[in-house]
Design a protein around this motif. Sequence first.
Motif, PDB file in Angstrom:
ATOM      1  N   LEU A 134       0.825  -1.196   0.000  1.00  0.00           N
ATOM      2  CA  LEU A 134       0.000   0.000   0.000  1.00  0.00           C
ATOM      3  C   LEU A 134       0.861   1.249   0.000  1.00  0.00           C
ATOM      4  O   LEU A 134       1.946   1.267   0.579  1.00  0.00           O
ATOM      5  CB  LEU A 134      -0.906   0.025   1.239  1.00  0.00           C
ATOM      6  CG  LEU A 134      -2.002  -1.039   1.337  1.00  0.00           C
ATOM      7  CD1 LEU A 134      -2.741  -0.882   2.654  1.00  0.00           C
ATOM      8  CD2 LEU A 134      -2.971  -0.955   0.178  1.00  0.00           C
ATOM      9  N   LYS A 157      -2.829   5.289   1.138  1.00  0.00           N
ATOM     10  CA  LYS A 157      -3.792   4.209   1.323  1.00  0.00           C
ATOM     11  C   LYS A 157      -3.679   3.601   2.722  1.00  0.00           C
ATOM     12  O   LYS A 157      -4.672   3.176   3.311  1.00  0.00           O
ATOM     13  CB  LYS A 157      -3.607   3.151   0.244  1.00  0.00           C
ATOM     14  CG  LYS A 157      -4.051   3.613  -1.143  1.00  0.00           C
ATOM     15  CD  LYS A 157      -3.893   2.504  -2.172  1.00  0.00           C
ATOM     16  CE  LYS A 157      -4.392   2.964  -3.543  1.00  0.00           C
ATOM     17  NZ  LYS A 157      -4.211   1.912  -4.578  1.00  0.00           N
ATOM     18  N   LYS A 176      -5.514   5.889   4.952  1.00  0.00           N
ATOM     19  CA  LYS A 176      -6.952   5.726   4.749  1.00  0.00           C
ATOM     20  C   LYS A 176      -7.464   4.485   5.463  1.00  0.00           C
ATOM     21  O   LYS A 176      -8.544   4.495   6.064  1.00  0.00           O
ATOM     22  CB  LYS A 176      -7.246   5.644   3.249  1.00  0.00           C
ATOM     23  CG  LYS A 176      -8.736   5.622   2.927  1.00  0.00           C
ATOM     24  CD  LYS A 176      -8.969   5.609   1.422  1.00  0.00           C
ATOM     25  CE  LYS A 176     -10.463   5.588   1.110  1.00  0.00           C
ATOM     26  NZ  LYS A 176     -10.706   5.561  -0.359  1.00  0.00           N
ATOM     27  N   ALA A 177      -6.669   3.405   5.423  1.00  0.00           N
ATOM     28  CA  ALA A 177      -7.064   2.170   6.108  1.00  0.00           C
ATOM     29  C   ALA A 177      -7.174   2.379   7.608  1.00  0.00           C
ATOM     30  O   ALA A 177      -8.080   1.855   8.259  1.00  0.00           O
ATOM     31  CB  ALA A 177      -6.054   1.063   5.792  1.00  0.00           C
ATOM     32  N   GLN A 204     -10.353   4.423   8.404  1.00  0.00           N
ATOM     33  CA  GLN A 204     -11.588   3.671   8.179  1.00  0.00           C
ATOM     34  C   GLN A 204     -11.787   2.551   9.197  1.00  0.00           C
ATOM     35  O   GLN A 204     -12.859   1.950   9.241  1.00  0.00           O
ATOM     36  CB  GLN A 204     -11.586   3.098   6.754  1.00  0.00           C
ATOM     37  CG  GLN A 204     -11.744   4.162   5.677  1.00  0.00           C
ATOM     38  CD  GLN A 204     -11.706   3.584   4.275  1.00  0.00           C
ATOM     39  OE1 GLN A 204     -11.211   2.471   4.065  1.00  0.00           O
ATOM     40  NE2 GLN A 204     -12.199   4.342   3.310  1.00  0.00           N
ATOM     41  N   HIS A 205     -10.767   2.258   9.986  1.00  0.00           N
ATOM     42  CA  HIS A 205     -10.896   1.251  11.049  1.00  0.00           C
ATOM     43  C   HIS A 205     -11.608   1.924  12.226  1.00  0.00           C
ATOM     44  O   HIS A 205     -10.997   2.585  13.055  1.00  0.00           O
ATOM     45  CB  HIS A 205      -9.507   0.764  11.463  1.00  0.00           C
ATOM     46  CG  HIS A 205      -9.520  -0.473  12.311  1.00  0.00           C
ATOM     47  ND1 HIS A 205     -10.134  -0.518  13.541  1.00  0.00           N
ATOM     48  CD2 HIS A 205      -9.003  -1.713  12.108  1.00  0.00           C
ATOM     49  CE1 HIS A 205      -9.982  -1.718  14.067  1.00  0.00           C
ATOM     50  NE2 HIS A 205      -9.304  -2.473  13.207  1.00  0.00           N
ATOM     51  N   TYR A 230      -0.401   1.545  11.891  1.00  0.00           N
ATOM     52  CA  TYR A 230      -1.430   1.926  12.864  1.00  0.00           C
ATOM     53  C   TYR A 230      -0.771   2.574  14.087  1.00  0.00           C
ATOM     54  O   TYR A 230      -1.243   3.594  14.603  1.00  0.00           O
ATOM     55  CB  TYR A 230      -2.239   0.707  13.286  1.00  0.00           C
ATOM     56  CG  TYR A 230      -3.284   0.285  12.278  1.00  0.00           C
ATOM     57  CD1 TYR A 230      -4.615   0.612  12.458  1.00  0.00           C
ATOM     58  CD2 TYR A 230      -2.927  -0.432  11.148  1.00  0.00           C
ATOM     59  CE1 TYR A 230      -5.586   0.231  11.542  1.00  0.00           C
ATOM     60  CE2 TYR A 230      -3.881  -0.819  10.207  1.00  0.00           C
ATOM     61  CZ  TYR A 230      -5.205  -0.483  10.417  1.00  0.00           C
ATOM     62  OH  TYR A 230      -6.151  -0.859   9.497  1.00  0.00           O
TER      63      TYR A 230
END
Length: 456
Positions: free
Chosen positions: A220, A224, A227-228, A231-232, A362
């Motif tokens: 990624l 991206k 964004k992941a 969106q979590h 993360y």
Amino acid sequence: MKGRFLLYKELDITQELREDLNRITLGVSLGIVFFVCLNGAPFAGFVRALGVSELMYGILMSLPVVSGVFQLLAAYVLESTGARKKLFLIGGMFQRLSIIPVVLLPLVMPEELKWLTVSLITFFLLVSAVGGAFNGVTFISWMAALVPLKIRGRFFSQRQMIFTFTGMVGGILASWILDRIGGFVGFAVVFSAVTVFAVLDILCFIRVYDPPMVKPQYRLSMKKMWKAVVQHSNFRRYLIFWAVWVFGINIAGPFFSAYMIDYLKMSYLEITLYTQVVSNILTILVIRKWGLLVDLFGNKPVLRICCTGVSVLPFLWLLATPENYMIIPFIHIFTGIFWSGIDLTSNNLVMGLSPDENRSFYVASFSMITSVVGSIVAYALGGLFMEVTAELVKGLNIVIFGRRLVNYHMLFILSAIIRFIAVTFLMSPIHEDQSVEPKEMIRRSIHLLASKRGRL
């Protein structure tokens, strides 16, 4: 590392893992005094001695803790290369060794070039922060892969208990030296010595096993990956809560030290004994209890109870005066009890709420947001608040608890209000698998204590 000298004998793990856990604990036990000094009264006293404004004081105090700003870059490099141990070692060395020129500059630079001295200090603190970004993001990724979930609460609590003791002893010695030598020479001696031990901390990890990283199914881009993370939904809720919580802590955080140094006129040894030593003793006494509660009931209920307790503490600082500041050891009894639980559970939740794939990103996103909002913005606004309210409070002449209110007190009250907002409104939506509500944890804990079969 073999035989009877091993710690963690009670954990059901392999001999190789047990030895690695001991190396990790030895390392942090050596290096903890570096962070005690960098994030506490010694560094606050150093910045105060530079004679900068309240706003610049807040900015400089934020720099040692802004490594999260650079952790997105560190995570991207980590996910791209997979060189976790190498990045950890290199980042750790840069983080620690960059502090040496910081404390030496005031000794070699002329007074008339103060602006240049402060500029260079800012530069080296930023270099240290970048090193800390790589060191921090790789450490959490490494520990999540190395330490089995079933023993994390007990391992990290026992590790924290051990390094809390060594940090307490080292902090006392550092404060004693500062009081005896004084001035920029004293700061140079103390920070040079603790940096040597912090380097030894990093060297302890050379022989620690680094499990292969979980490779993503497809690569990624940084955009991206970000964004992941956003969106979590569950991780995002925790991210928002923690950003507001740390903002509430850090808007006043550096000014507790300044309050003791400038307003209460306490010595460095007094500050260490009344704050660090008292809180560390309580941490040593309770941290393993928190670890057991985490393993039994989850991180979230422990975090909520501890955050609620810490939210009350700024109000107690209003009772401390130059004539009588013995309320401070009392405050730090509860600081040691509650903050030990926060330190333990906050990192556990980052590891637990993030997926295995791209976990380092993360972690980096979490650190970046909390560093920008909770550190840089909070420290700067705290300094600005102190400058703006300095004359305002004098004109208002407000009295609380029989004490005349100063701008420090107003900042402490603001900090408490923000903390309560974070705990009351932003923590509830966070979901942690297999955790219970705080009331349920308390009820079951009391039952365990009363039972002959269970002991906490």
